[in-house]
Design a protein around this motif. Structure first.
Motif, PDB file in Angstrom:
ATOM      1  N   MET A  88       1.071  -1.152  -0.009  1.00  0.00           N
ATOM      2  CA  MET A  88      -0.022   0.166  -0.028  1.00  0.00           C
ATOM      3  C   MET A  88       1.025   1.204  -0.143  1.00  0.00           C
ATOM      4  SD  MET A  88      -2.720   1.765   0.057  1.00  0.00           S
ATOM      5  CE  MET A  88      -4.241   0.679   0.234  1.00  0.00           C
ATOM      6  N   MET A  89       2.093   1.395   0.702  1.00  0.00           N
ATOM      7  CA  MET A  89       2.701   2.333   0.972  1.00  0.00           C
ATOM      8  C   MET A  89       3.450   2.658  -0.418  1.00  0.00           C
ATOM      9  SD  MET A  89       6.015   3.407   3.574  1.00  0.00           S
ATOM     10  CE  MET A  89       7.233   4.564   3.163  1.00  0.00           C
ATOM     11  N   GLU A  90       4.023   1.570  -1.127  1.00  0.00           N
ATOM     12  CA  GLU A  90       4.495   1.523  -2.332  1.00  0.00           C
ATOM     13  C   GLU A  90       3.592   2.213  -3.538  1.00  0.00           C
ATOM     14  OE1 GLU A  90       6.977  -1.678  -3.244  1.00  0.00           O
ATOM     15  OE2 GLU A  90       7.212  -1.291  -5.289  1.00  0.00           O
ATOM     16  N   GLN A  91       2.408   1.704  -3.441  1.00  0.00           N
ATOM     17  CA  GLN A  91       1.522   2.216  -4.367  1.00  0.00           C
ATOM     18  C   GLN A  91       0.889   3.527  -4.234  1.00  0.00           C
ATOM     19  OE1 GLN A  91       0.886   0.767  -7.416  1.00  0.00           O
ATOM     20  NE2 GLN A  91       2.414  -0.616  -6.692  1.00  0.00           N
ATOM     21  N   LEU A  92       0.883   4.114  -3.115  1.00  0.00           N
ATOM     22  CA  LEU A  92       0.738   5.435  -2.626  1.00  0.00           C
ATOM     23  C   LEU A  92       1.859   6.145  -3.261  1.00  0.00           C
ATOM     24  CD1 LEU A  92      -0.626   5.371   0.987  1.00  0.00           C
ATOM     25  CD2 LEU A  92      -2.324   5.747  -1.182  1.00  0.00           C
ATOM     26  N   CYS A  93       2.848   5.943  -3.228  1.00  0.00           N
ATOM     27  CA  CYS A  93       4.063   6.609  -3.526  1.00  0.00           C
ATOM     28  C   CYS A  93       4.004   6.844  -5.217  1.00  0.00           C
ATOM     29  CB  CYS A  93       5.522   6.041  -3.198  1.00  0.00           C
ATOM     30  SG  CYS A  93       5.949   6.302  -1.275  1.00  0.00           S
ATOM     31  N   SER A  94       3.725   5.554  -5.765  1.00  0.00           N
ATOM     32  CA  SER A  94       3.759   5.417  -7.210  1.00  0.00           C
ATOM     33  C   SER A  94       2.815   6.349  -7.766  1.00  0.00           C
ATOM     34  CB  SER A  94       3.592   4.042  -7.677  1.00  0.00           C
ATOM     35  OG  SER A  94       3.123   4.085  -8.770  1.00  0.00           O
ATOM     36  N   ARG A  95       1.558   6.587  -7.038  1.00  0.00           N
ATOM     37  CA  ARG A  95       0.553   7.559  -7.674  1.00  0.00           C
ATOM     38  C   ARG A  95       0.828   8.824  -7.151  1.00  0.00           C
ATOM     39  NH1 ARG A  95      -5.526   5.629  -8.214  1.00  0.00           N
ATOM     40  NH2 ARG A  95      -5.282   3.541  -8.789  1.00  0.00           N
ATOM     41  N   ALA A  96       1.497   9.078  -5.813  1.00  0.00           N
ATOM     42  CA  ALA A  96       1.653  10.231  -5.735  1.00  0.00           C
ATOM     43  C   ALA A  96       2.894  11.011  -6.449  1.00  0.00           C
ATOM     44  CB  ALA A  96       2.494  10.371  -4.043  1.00  0.00           C
ATOM     45  N   ALA A  97       3.692  10.252  -7.219  1.00  0.00           N
ATOM     46  CA  ALA A  97       4.883  10.713  -7.955  1.00  0.00           C
ATOM     47  C   ALA A  97       4.249  11.149  -9.056  1.00  0.00           C
ATOM     48  CB  ALA A  97       5.589   9.493  -8.364  1.00  0.00           C
ATOM     49  N   LYS A  98       3.139  10.832  -9.611  1.00  0.00           N
ATOM     50  CA  LYS A  98       2.548  11.107 -10.602  1.00  0.00           C
ATOM     51  C   LYS A  98       1.419  12.482 -10.685  1.00  0.00           C
ATOM     52  CE  LYS A  98       2.300   6.778 -12.887  1.00  0.00           C
ATOM     53  NZ  LYS A  98       1.339   5.383 -12.083  1.00  0.00           N
ATOM     54  N   THR A  99       0.932  12.451  -9.321  1.00  0.00           N
ATOM     55  CA  THR A  99      -0.034  13.683  -8.921  1.00  0.00           C
ATOM     56  C   THR A  99       0.939  14.796  -8.377  1.00  0.00           C
ATOM     57  OG1 THR A  99      -0.531  12.867  -6.599  1.00  0.00           O
ATOM     58  CG2 THR A  99      -2.081  12.013  -8.516  1.00  0.00           C
ATOM     59  N   GLY A 100       2.073  14.415  -7.921  1.00  0.00           N
ATOM     60  CA  GLY A 100       2.789  15.574  -7.292  1.00  0.00           C
ATOM     61  C   GLY A 100       2.598  15.937  -5.914  1.00  0.00           C
ATOM     62  N   ASP A 101       1.622  14.834  -5.210  1.00  0.00           N
ATOM     63  CA  ASP A 101       1.335  15.289  -3.943  1.00  0.00           C
ATOM     64  C   ASP A 101       2.550  14.953  -2.940  1.00  0.00           C
ATOM     65  OD1 ASP A 101      -1.526  15.938  -3.815  1.00  0.00           O
ATOM     66  OD2 ASP A 101      -1.776  14.081  -4.874  1.00  0.00           O
ATOM     67  N   GLY A 102       2.913  15.428  -2.005  1.00  0.00           N
ATOM     68  CA  GLY A 102       4.122  15.291  -1.238  1.00  0.00           C
ATOM     69  C   GLY A 102       3.947  13.958  -0.118  1.00  0.00           C
ATOM     70  N   VAL A 103       5.057  13.410  -0.029  1.00  0.00           N
ATOM     71  CA  VAL A 103       4.943  12.240   1.256  1.00  0.00           C
ATOM     72  C   VAL A 103       5.791  12.887   2.317  1.00  0.00           C
ATOM     73  CG1 VAL A 103       4.240  10.468  -0.474  1.00  0.00           C
ATOM     74  CG2 VAL A 103       6.666  10.765  -0.010  1.00  0.00           C
ATOM     75  N   PHE A 104       5.483  12.430   3.584  1.00  0.00           N
ATOM     76  CA  PHE A 104       6.329  12.432   4.599  1.00  0.00           C
ATOM     77  C   PHE A 104       6.461  11.155   5.417  1.00  0.00           C
ATOM     78  CE2 PHE A 104       7.920  15.894   7.406  1.00  0.00           C
ATOM     79  CZ  PHE A 104       8.544  15.105   8.569  1.00  0.00           C
ATOM     80  N   LEU A 105       7.789  11.042   5.550  1.00  0.00           N
ATOM     81  CA  LEU A 105       8.070   9.596   6.155  1.00  0.00           C
ATOM     82  C   LEU A 105       8.389   9.628   7.772  1.00  0.00           C
ATOM     83  CD1 LEU A 105       8.530   8.831   3.236  1.00  0.00           C
ATOM     84  CD2 LEU A 105       9.943   6.983   4.089  1.00  0.00           C
ATOM     85  N   TYR A 106       7.602   9.470   8.752  1.00  0.00           N
ATOM     86  CA  TYR A 106       8.168   9.743  10.161  1.00  0.00           C
ATOM     87  C   TYR A 106       8.117   8.432  10.724  1.00  0.00           C
ATOM     88  CZ  TYR A 106       6.780  10.480  15.231  1.00  0.00           C
ATOM     89  OH  TYR A 106       7.070  10.309  16.431  1.00  0.00           O
ATOM     90  N   GLY A 107       9.321   8.055  11.711  1.00  0.00           N
ATOM     91  CA  GLY A 107       9.471   6.683  12.029  1.00  0.00           C
ATOM     92  C   GLY A 107      10.919   5.860  11.935  1.00  0.00           C
ATOM     93  N   ALA A 108      11.035   4.827  12.611  1.00  0.00           N
ATOM     94  CA  ALA A 108      12.261   4.195  12.411  1.00  0.00           C
ATOM     95  C   ALA A 108      13.141   4.712  13.016  1.00  0.00           C
ATOM     96  CB  ALA A 108      12.351   3.526  10.897  1.00  0.00           C
ATOM     97  N   LYS A 109      14.438   4.035  13.023  1.00  0.00           N
ATOM     98  CA  LYS A 109      15.782   4.309  13.803  1.00  0.00           C
ATOM     99  C   LYS A 109      16.273   5.453  12.859  1.00  0.00           C
ATOM    100  CE  LYS A 109      16.629   0.882  16.488  1.00  0.00           C
ATOM    101  NZ  LYS A 109      16.250  -0.717  15.872  1.00  0.00           N
ATOM    102  N   PRO A 110      17.122   6.399  13.476  1.00  0.00           N
ATOM    103  CA  PRO A 110      17.859   7.691  12.825  1.00  0.00           C
ATOM    104  C   PRO A 110      18.248   6.985  11.372  1.00  0.00           C
ATOM    105  CG  PRO A 110      18.186   7.677  15.228  1.00  0.00           C
ATOM    106  CD  PRO A 110      17.514   6.597  14.933  1.00  0.00           C
ATOM    107  N   GLY A 111      18.126   7.890  10.518  1.00  0.00           N
ATOM    108  CA  GLY A 111      18.711   7.521   8.965  1.00  0.00           C
ATOM    109  C   GLY A 111      17.783   6.516   8.168  1.00  0.00           C
ATOM    110  N   VAL A 112      16.983   5.739   8.734  1.00  0.00           N
ATOM    111  CA  VAL A 112      16.221   4.849   8.028  1.00  0.00           C
ATOM    112  C   VAL A 112      15.253   5.395   7.127  1.00  0.00           C
ATOM    113  CG1 VAL A 112      14.735   2.744   8.035  1.00  0.00           C
ATOM    114  CG2 VAL A 112      16.639   2.926   9.843  1.00  0.00           C
ATOM    115  N   ALA A 113      14.439   6.341   7.822  1.00  0.00           N
ATOM    116  CA  ALA A 113      13.459   6.922   6.979  1.00  0.00           C
ATOM    117  C   ALA A 113      14.156   7.769   5.958  1.00  0.00           C
ATOM    118  CB  ALA A 113      12.518   7.857   7.855  1.00  0.00           C
ATOM    119  N   ALA A 114      15.285   8.408   6.052  1.00  0.00           N
ATOM    120  CA  ALA A 114      15.874   9.304   4.845  1.00  0.00           C
ATOM    121  C   ALA A 114      16.339   8.325   3.820  1.00  0.00           C
ATOM    122  CB  ALA A 114      16.892   9.999   5.258  1.00  0.00           C
ATOM    123  N   GLN A 115      16.840   7.317   4.000  1.00  0.00           N
ATOM    124  CA  GLN A 115      17.362   6.142   3.270  1.00  0.00           C
ATOM    125  C   GLN A 115      16.210   5.275   2.680  1.00  0.00           C
ATOM    126  OE1 GLN A 115      20.675   5.313   2.543  1.00  0.00           O
ATOM    127  NE2 GLN A 115      19.612   4.416   0.635  1.00  0.00           N
TER     128      GLN A 115
END
Ligand code: UDP
Length: 246
Positions: A88-115
Motif C-alpha cells: 500500500m505504501m509503495e502504491q501510494l508513492c507510485s501514484r503520488a509521484a504522478k499527482t505531485g502530492d508530497g509524502v512524509f516519512l516519520y518513524g524508525a531508527k535515525p537515518g532509516v526514513a531518509a534512506q
C-alpha cells in the motif's frame, strides 16, 4: 464495502479501487486513516477492546495476510486482494509521484526514513519527499510542526503497532496531511535493512513459509493463523463473530 471478523471491519475492494477512493477523498479534503489487518491483530483485538476500537477508527482496513483472504472465502465473503502495508505504501508513492502530492516519512531508527525516502525516489522519479523524521524524537510539538510545515499530503508513520495508530488518532485533526498510514517495519524494508520474501513466495501466498524458514522462532506467532481460522469457523457455526457482510 466492509466485512467484519470478530467485529473488526476489513475493506473488500480490489487494490486499485481502494487507491482511487483514497486519492478521491484527498482531492475532496477528506482525511483517510489506513491500517493493515492480519490474523494476529484480529486475534489480539478479540481479547483487547481498546485495540478493537483503534482498528475500527480507521477509514481503510486493508487485508494484509493470506489468513484474512482464507477466512473471507470460508465466510463466502468478497476479499480477494491481499494488500500488505508495504505494498500500500509503495502504491501510494507510485501514484503520488504522478499527482505531485508530497509524502512524509516519520518513524524508525535515525537515518532509516531518509534512506527509505531516497530509495523510493529512485524507484518513482518525480516523487516529492516533503520530509523525514526518525521515530525517536520525543517532542510531539516539534514532530507536528515539522510535518505541517513540510506541506506533505501523505504521512507514513512507522512506530510499530499500536503506537503509530495512537499517534495518528491523537493528532489527525492537528495535522495538515490528508492520508495517514501506519506502516510498522516498512521503512526498514524500503531502506534495504530487511529483505522481503522472493516474489515467487509472495505470489503463491507463502510469505509466511519463507519467514518461518528464515526465522524458525516465528512458529509460535504463526500458530495464531490456524487458531484464527478455527475461531472464525466456530463463530460462523454459532452465527456470530466470524466475517459477516454489511
Ligand atoms: N520504532 C520507532 N520508535 C519507537 C519504537 C519503534 O520508530 O519508539 C520503529 C522501529 O525502529 C521499527 C518500527 O518502529 O522501524 C516498527 O517496529 P516493529 O517492527 O516492532 O513494529 P510492528 O510492525 O511489528 O508493529
Amino acid at each position: 464495502m466492509k466485512e467484519h471478523f470478530f467485529g473488526v471491519q476489513v475493506n473488500t475492494e480490489r487494490f486499485d479501487e481502494m487507491l482511487d477512493q483514497i486519492f478521491a477523498r484527498m482531492k475532496n479534503g477528506d482525511k483517510s486513516f489506513i491500517v493493515a489487518i492480519n490474523p494476529e491483530k484480529l486475534m489480539k483485538a478479540k481479547r483487547d477492546p481498546e485495540l478493537h476500537d483503534i482498528l475500527n477508527t480507521a477509514d481503510f482496513q486493508i487485508p494484509d495476510g493470506v489468513g484474512v483472504l482464507i477466512a473471507s472465502r470460508m465466510m463466502k465473503g468478497n476479499i480477494r486482494d491481499r494488500i500488505t502495508g508495504v505494498d500500500m505504501m509503495e502504491q501510494l508513492c507510485s501514484r503520488a509521484a504522478k499527482t505531485g502530492d508530497g509524502v512524509f516519512l516519520y518513524g524508525a531508527k535515525p537515518g532509516v526514513a531518509a534512506q527509505a525516502a531516497s530509495n523510493l525516489q529512485a524507484k518513482f522519479p518525480g516523487l516529492q519527499v516533503a520530509g523525514t523524521l526518525d521515530g525517536y524524537v520525543k517532542d510531539e510539538r516539534e514532530i507536528i510542526d515539522t510535518i505541517n510545515q513540510s506541506g506533505a499530503q501523505i504521512l507514513f508513520v512507522a512506530l510499530g503497532s499500536p503506537t503509530q495508530e495512537n499517534f495518528i488518532i491523537a493528532n489527525k485533526d492537528k495535522l495538515v496531511p490528508s492520508v495517514f498510514q501506519g506502516v510498522g517495519g516498512s521503512f526498514d524494508v524500503f531502506s534495504g535493512n530487511i529483505k522481503r520474501a522472493p516474489a515467487l513466495f509472495r505470489k503463491a501466498g507463502l510469505e509466511w513459509l519463507y519467514r518461518l524458514l528464515k526465522e524458525p522462532a516465528r512458529w509460535r506467532r504463526q500458530l495464531e493463523l490456524p487458531k484464527f481460522l478455527i475461531a472464525v469457523l466456530t463463530g460462523k457455526r454459532q452465527g456470530k463473530g466470524g466475517g459477516a457482510h454489511e
